[in-house]
Design a protein around this motif. Structure first.
Motif, PDB file in Angstrom:
ATOM      1  N   ALA A   1       0.826  -1.212   0.000  1.00  0.00           N
ATOM      2  CA  ALA A   1       0.000   0.000   0.000  1.00  0.00           C
ATOM      3  C   ALA A   1       0.856   1.256   0.000  1.00  0.00           C
ATOM      4  N   LYS A   2       1.881   1.270   0.819  1.00  0.00           N
ATOM      5  CA  LYS A   2       2.753   2.446   0.916  1.00  0.00           C
ATOM      6  C   LYS A   2       3.368   2.797  -0.432  1.00  0.00           C
ATOM      7  N   HIS A   3       3.886   1.807  -1.124  1.00  0.00           N
ATOM      8  CA  HIS A   3       4.598   2.102  -2.372  1.00  0.00           C
ATOM      9  C   HIS A   3       3.648   2.313  -3.549  1.00  0.00           C
ATOM     10  N   PHE A   4       2.491   1.691  -3.526  1.00  0.00           N
ATOM     11  CA  PHE A   4       1.490   2.025  -4.538  1.00  0.00           C
ATOM     12  C   PHE A   4       1.009   3.456  -4.347  1.00  0.00           C
ATOM     13  N   ALA A   5       0.761   3.849  -3.088  1.00  0.00           N
ATOM     14  CA  ALA A   5       0.252   5.193  -2.812  1.00  0.00           C
ATOM     15  C   ALA A   5       1.248   6.270  -3.212  1.00  0.00           C
ATOM     16  N   GLN A   6       2.530   5.926  -3.244  1.00  0.00           N
ATOM     17  CA  GLN A   6       3.560   6.899  -3.593  1.00  0.00           C
ATOM     18  C   GLN A   6       3.914   6.869  -5.084  1.00  0.00           C
ATOM     19  N   ASN A   7       3.199   6.022  -5.835  1.00  0.00           N
ATOM     20  CA  ASN A   7       3.407   5.950  -7.281  1.00  0.00           C
ATOM     21  C   ASN A   7       2.484   6.955  -7.970  1.00  0.00           C
TER      22      ASN A   7
ATOM     23  N   GLU B   1       3.532   9.008   3.729  1.00  0.00           N
ATOM     24  CA  GLU B   1       3.123  10.146   2.912  1.00  0.00           C
ATOM     25  C   GLU B   1       2.607   9.678   1.557  1.00  0.00           C
ATOM     26  N   ALA B   2       1.520  10.254   1.115  1.00  0.00           N
ATOM     27  CA  ALA B   2       0.966   9.980  -0.214  1.00  0.00           C
ATOM     28  C   ALA B   2       0.259  11.249  -0.681  1.00  0.00           C
ATOM     29  N   PRO B   3       1.026  12.280  -1.015  1.00  0.00           N
ATOM     30  CA  PRO B   3       0.436  13.609  -1.269  1.00  0.00           C
ATOM     31  C   PRO B   3      -0.512  13.656  -2.460  1.00  0.00           C
TER      32      PRO B   3
END
Length: 401
Positions: free
Chosen positions: A24-30, A52-54
Motif C-alpha cells: 500500500a505504501k509504495h502504490f500510494a507513492q506511485n 506520505e501519499a500527497p
C-alpha cells in the motif's frame, strides 16, 4: 488508476499484514495511482496509515474477519461499491481463515471479479506443491495430507481463473505451469520492504543480540535456537542475548508462553511480543545475526528480505524457499541442518566469532535487497495491469470489428 488491494493490514495480526502495508505504501507513492482502496480485515485500532501519499487518496474499508463465512459477500460488496479500475489480492491459502470453508470461499473472489471484467491479479505467496504439510503444522496423517493436496489443487485451479497469478519464486512458476498447464502465471519477486541508506555494519556496544522474527509454533520452533545459544555460551567468551520477536502462529496459540515457562532460567532471553511497524528497524538494527529456526518453509521469506534491507548476517536451514531465494536473488548466510542444535550452534559460532565474516554476509544481503526495492515491485504490478487492460480492450475492439 483507482486500485483496490484486498489484504490484511496493520495493526492486524493476520498473516501478510506487513506485506500489505508495504504494498500500500509504495502504490500510494506511485504517480500513476490516483486512489488506493484498502479492503482490509476488521481491527479494533485504526489502520496504520503513517506514510506520505500527497497525490493519492487512500480509502480504508474494513470488510472481513478471519474465519468468517461472510467474507466472500462482505468483500464483494465493498469492491462493488468502490468501483476500482483494478484489483490486487494479497493472498496465501490460509489468508481468510484456518477453517476449511471460510478459507476456501475467499479464494473464489478473484474469479468473480474477472467475470465482472475488472482486471484482477492474485499475488500468491505459497503453493501447496512445495509445502511439507507435516513439518508445516497442517497434519501428520498421510491420508489427510492427500486430502489437503487434492483440495489445494482444486483451489489452485480456482485462483488461476484470475487474469494473472503472480508468484514470488521462479520455481513456483515452473511447477504451476507444468502441473496446471497455466499460461497466466508470472514471477514478480517478493521485494524488500525498505531500502535504507547503506547501514553501519558495526554493532552497538554490549551483548550481541541473536534474533529471530516471525509467527512461531508450527514449522518455526524457537527451542532449537535457545538451546544452540546455550551451547555457544559454554564454548565462547561472547556475551550473547536471545531475542524472540513476534507472536504465536494462529495455529498454535499459547506456544510462546509454554516456551517462556520451559526456559525461564535461561539468562538474557527476551520475548518482545508483537513488533509494531515503526519498531522493526530498531529490532533489526540492534541484532548481530538473524536466525531462521525453521523445519519447513511455506513461501518467500519476508524476514530474509528485511534482514537484507538492514544489512544483517543470517543463519538458516538450506531448504525449500530459503535455498531458492539464495539461488535466485543473491542472498547468503551460514546454513545449518534443520532441527540439529549442534549444527545451529556451529553456524552461529562462525558469525559471532568473526566480525569480518559477519560484515561480509551483511553487505552481500544488503546488496541483494537493494536490487529489488518495493517501488520496483509495485511498478511491475502496474505494468501487468496495463497488459491485462490492453488485452481486454483488444478483445472488445475485435468483437466490434
Amino acid at each position: 488508476m483507482k486500485l483496490a488491494i484486498v489484504t490484511a493490514f496493520p495493526p492486524s495480526k493476520v498473516t501478510l499484514n506487513e506485506y500489505g502495508y508495504h504494498l500500500a505504501k509504495h502504490f500510494a507513492q506511485n504517480s500513476e495511482i490516483e486512489e488506493l482502496i484498502l479492503i482490509t480485515d476488521y481491527t479494533q485500532e485504526k489502520k496504520q496509515i503513517d506514510f506520505e501519499a500527497p497525490n493519492c487518496k487512500i480509502t480504508v474499508k474494513d470488510s472481513w474477519s478471519f474465519n468468517s463465512y461472510k467474507n466472500i459477500f462482505s468483500i464483494y460488496k465493498s469492491l462493488k461499491t468502490s468501483k476500482p479500475d483494478a484489483i490486487l489480492f494479497n493472498l496465501q491459502f490460509m489468508k481468510f481463515g484456518d477453517k476449511k470453508i471460510p478459507a476456501a470461499l475467499g479464494l473464489f473472489l478473484p474469479l468473480i471479479f474477472r467475470i465482472k471484467k475488472i482486471p484482477t491479479i492474485v499475488l500468491l505467496h505459497n503453493i501447496l506443491e512445495t509445502v511439507d504439510l507435516g513439518n508445516a503444522g497442517f497434519t501428520e496423517n498421510k491420508i489427510l495430507q492427500k486430502v489437503f493436496n487434492t483440495i489445494g489443487s482444486i483451489l489452485t485451479r480456482v485462483i488461476l481463473q484470475a487474469d494473472t497469478v503472480a508468484l514470488t519464486i521462479g520455481k513456483y512458476v515452473e511447477v504451476v505451469k507444468q502441473k496446471y498447464k497455466a499460461q497466466n502465471v508470472i514471477q514478480i519477486p517478493h521485494g524488500s520492504f525498505e531500502t535504507p541508506p547503506e547501514p553501519n555494519f558495526d554493532l552497538p556496544a554490549g551483548s550481541k543480540k541473536i534474533m529471530t522474527f516471525g509467527k512461531f509454533g508450527t514449522y518455526k520452533k524457537v527451542e532449537i535456537l535457545i538451546e544452540a545459544v546455550e551451547k555457544l555460551r559454554k564454548k565462547t567468551n561472547q556475551e550473547l542475548e536471545i531475542v524472540i520477536a513476534g507472536t504465536d502462529s494462529p495455529n498454535t496459540p499459547g506456544y510462546l508462553d509454554t516456551v517462556k515457562q520451559k526456559y525461564k532460567r535461561v539468562k538474557n532471553l527476551t520475548f518482545t511480543g508483537y513488533v509494531a511497524e515503526e519498531d522493526v528497524p530498531i529490532i533489526f538494527g540492534e541484532s548481530a545475526v538473524v536466525v531462521f529456526p525453521y523445519t519447513s518453509t511455506t513461501g518467500s521469506s519476508g524476514v530474509l528480505h528485511q534482514a537484507g534491507s538492514y544489512g544483517k548476517a543470517v543463519v538458516m536451514p538450506n531448504l525449500g524457499d530459503l535455498a531458492l531465494l539464495v539461488e535466485e536473488e543473491g542472498y547468503t548466510g551460514e546454513f545449518f541442518i534443520p532441527g540439529n542444535v549442534d549444527s545451529l550452534a556451529n553456524s552461529l559460532e562462525c558469525i559471532v566469532e568473526d566480525e569480518a565474516y559477519r560484515k561480509r554476509i551483511g553487505a552481500t544481503n544488503y546488496k541483494a535487497a537493494c536490487s529489488l526495492p518495493m517501488e520496483k515491485i509495485t511498478q511491475m504490478y502496474l505494468n501487468e495491469f496495463k497488459k491485462i487492460e490492453g488485452k481486454k480492450l483488444g478483445f472488445k475492439y475485435a468483437n466490434i470489428g
